[in-house]
Design a protein around this motif. Sequence first.
Motif, PDB file in Angstrom:
ATOM      1  N   GLY A 491       0.787  -1.230   0.000  1.00 42.23           N
ATOM      2  CA  GLY A 491       0.000   0.000   0.000  1.00 42.23           C
ATOM      3  C   GLY A 491       0.815   1.274   0.000  1.00 42.23           C
ATOM      4  N   GLN A 492       2.094   1.204  -0.389  1.00 40.00           N
ATOM      5  CA  GLN A 492       2.941   2.388  -0.255  1.00 40.00           C
ATOM      6  C   GLN A 492       2.519   3.529  -1.181  1.00 40.00           C
ATOM      7  N   SER A 493       2.018   3.227  -2.381  1.00 38.56           N
ATOM      8  CA  SER A 493       1.566   4.297  -3.276  1.00 38.56           C
ATOM      9  C   SER A 493       0.328   4.987  -2.713  1.00 38.56           C
ATOM     10  N   PHE A 494      -0.564   4.209  -2.104  1.00 39.11           N
ATOM     11  CA  PHE A 494      -1.736   4.762  -1.438  1.00 39.11           C
ATOM     12  C   PHE A 494      -1.292   5.689  -0.312  1.00 39.11           C
ATOM     13  N   ALA A 495      -0.358   5.212   0.503  1.00 40.19           N
ATOM     14  CA  ALA A 495       0.107   6.003   1.647  1.00 40.19           C
ATOM     15  C   ALA A 495       0.773   7.293   1.193  1.00 40.19           C
ATOM     16  N   MET A 496       1.637   7.223   0.186  1.00 37.37           N
ATOM     17  CA  MET A 496       2.326   8.432  -0.275  1.00 37.37           C
ATOM     18  C   MET A 496       1.356   9.440  -0.873  1.00 37.37           C
ATOM     19  N   ALA A 497       0.345   8.956  -1.591  1.00 42.64           N
ATOM     20  CA  ALA A 497      -0.641   9.876  -2.159  1.00 42.64           C
ATOM     21  C   ALA A 497      -1.384  10.600  -1.045  1.00 42.64           C
ATOM     22  N   GLU A 498      -1.792   9.871  -0.012  1.00 40.20           N
ATOM     23  CA  GLU A 498      -2.503  10.501   1.098  1.00 40.20           C
ATOM     24  C   GLU A 498      -1.593  11.467   1.851  1.00 40.20           C
ATOM     25  N   LEU A 499      -0.340  11.075   2.072  1.00 35.20           N
ATOM     26  CA  LEU A 499       0.609  11.959   2.752  1.00 35.20           C
ATOM     27  C   LEU A 499       0.764  13.283   2.004  1.00 35.20           C
ATOM     28  N   LYS A 500       0.880  13.213   0.694  1.00 29.15           N
ATOM     29  CA  LYS A 500       1.079  14.438  -0.096  1.00 29.15           C
ATOM     30  C   LYS A 500      -0.150  15.337  -0.040  1.00 29.15           C
ATOM     31  N   VAL A 501      -1.332  14.757  -0.156  1.00 29.81           N
ATOM     32  CA  VAL A 501      -2.554  15.562  -0.144  1.00 29.81           C
ATOM     33  C   VAL A 501      -2.718  16.265   1.201  1.00 29.81           C
ATOM     34  N   VAL A 502      -2.623  15.504   2.288  1.00 28.12           N
ATOM     35  CA  VAL A 502      -2.832  16.089   3.611  1.00 28.12           C
ATOM     36  C   VAL A 502      -1.752  17.121   3.920  1.00 28.12           C
ATOM     37  N   ALA A 503      -0.505  16.793   3.613  1.00 31.96           N
ATOM     38  CA  ALA A 503       0.594  17.735   3.894  1.00 31.96           C
ATOM     39  C   ALA A 503       0.428  19.022   3.096  1.00 31.96           C
TER      40      ALA A 503
END
Length: 545
Positions: A491-503
């Motif tokens: 799930g790393q691509s999912f996690a990175m996408a969410e991290l970028k949006v929230v940040a």
Amino acid sequence: MAVAWALGPLAGVAVVTLLLALLLRWLWDTVVTVTHFRAACHQLRRFPRPPWRNWLLGHTGLAQSTEEGLQRVDLLVAQYRRGCLWWVTPWVPVLRLFHPDTLRPVLLASAFIAPKDQVFYGFLKPWLGDGLLLSRGEKWARHRRLLTPGFHGDVLKSYMGVFNQSTQVMHAKWRAAARAAGGPVGLEVLEQLSLLTLDTLQRCIFSHESHCQQKPSEYIKAILELSTLVVRRQHRLLHHPTWLYRLSADGRRFARACAAVHGFTAAVVRRRRQDLQRLGHQAWLESHQGQGMDFIDLLLLAKDEDGNTLSDEDISAEADTFMFEGEPPGAISGGGTPHVSPGSPSVPAGHDTTASALAWLLYNLAQHPQHQERCRQEVQELLRGRDVEEIEWEDLSHLPFTTMCIKESLRLHPPVTAVSRRCTQDIALRDGRVIPKDIICLMSIYGTHHNPDLWPDPQVYNPLRFSPENSQGRSPLAFIPFSAGPRNCIGQSFAMAELKVVAALTVARFIIRLDQERPPRRKPELILRTEDGLWLLLEPLPEVA
């Protein structure tokens, strides 16, 4: 024996022969085990051993899941750059590995050769079942193949709206709190971010609007309770045996929370399966046009090369696993006592690890306002002129400095501090040393990320480490927040996408400062948290008209 002799001398001879055979087999097994262990110890002598308490206790008690424990890991890595031998007891050696040269043969080995160690994972089995985290062998390989398409870019793109909406809900709460305070407001952000990621996951996995950021949810309450109980069980040796744990108050609470989670997941899967069977495959697909599919939908449609689908039980286990963590804990944490404390593999897409990654990112940006301001300018430039202040899928590749800040935060404060493997055969290292079969290997993510041989001034937060020019020539295994190899985080691509949006949305909408009165003290558990929460001061920026 008296009964045997009463039945006749032949029966007595048979019983004696059986007992002798069992005794001889036990002696033979003992000799084989001792011989193998002595051979392993001979190979392990080539690995440096830090000073221990004594031959009986080994290193037990010399590491803790505390701020001081992590500082000791820093000292350990500074002295033993590639790894060292750690004795939990006289019969349980653990190899702690801190460098690509020693990590590579284990992390990149086949999942059949280097499966995850099972010391800790048994605690999760009643909750997570036999999903991707806990399954092994052919079942794991089949599930990995079936789940991989669910994390393709085209699928992740459909989740962007969820990421933006959940972030907006959290930010609205923060603005309301700031208005009530009449200025910058101090908030414990890890709990807030955990609710955000739980909200996001429920919508992406189940299409369920829990509104858990705004009101209590029984399902969310059960998830959080299970995480707490698993951590507590690790530290209570009397609760390790399953039969004793079931008799305890914690064991009964764990069983009730498991039932609540399983009931929710099973009901969703059962209802979707019935809809699929009632409508038929084509009509069911047409009913989803224009609205995208969630994780349950994708698993219902998944088929292997022989046309076989996942059972309802399999789908429930994978959904529960993804809610927990994409690839959860190994048997040992970077700063903890190896036989009772977990580390967890990689930053998964699970709620706790993503929340930890976000919290530490905001902390690092608060500590370095110059980097925060550069991120803010990057995001504001990207959003300038838009009617709606949202991050779109195509924007993710246009946030280079924000991405560097995320990566450097994952290096300095990896949410998962370690992963563990127990190899099924000897593993040869490049320098001629051998990791013996059946020895627990602790791949220290935290230790590798703080290794001076790989990262000069490892305690310094410097996002430019991840610029294209500074990344050239660096081993891919020097940075492993998502683990690496066959069992890396799916799930790393999912996690990175969410991290970028929230940040990105957070720095665009708030100025983040340190709360000087409540400095954090790190505490590695299932994830890297703090002893008393992670407190920051948040000041809303003027909203875009």
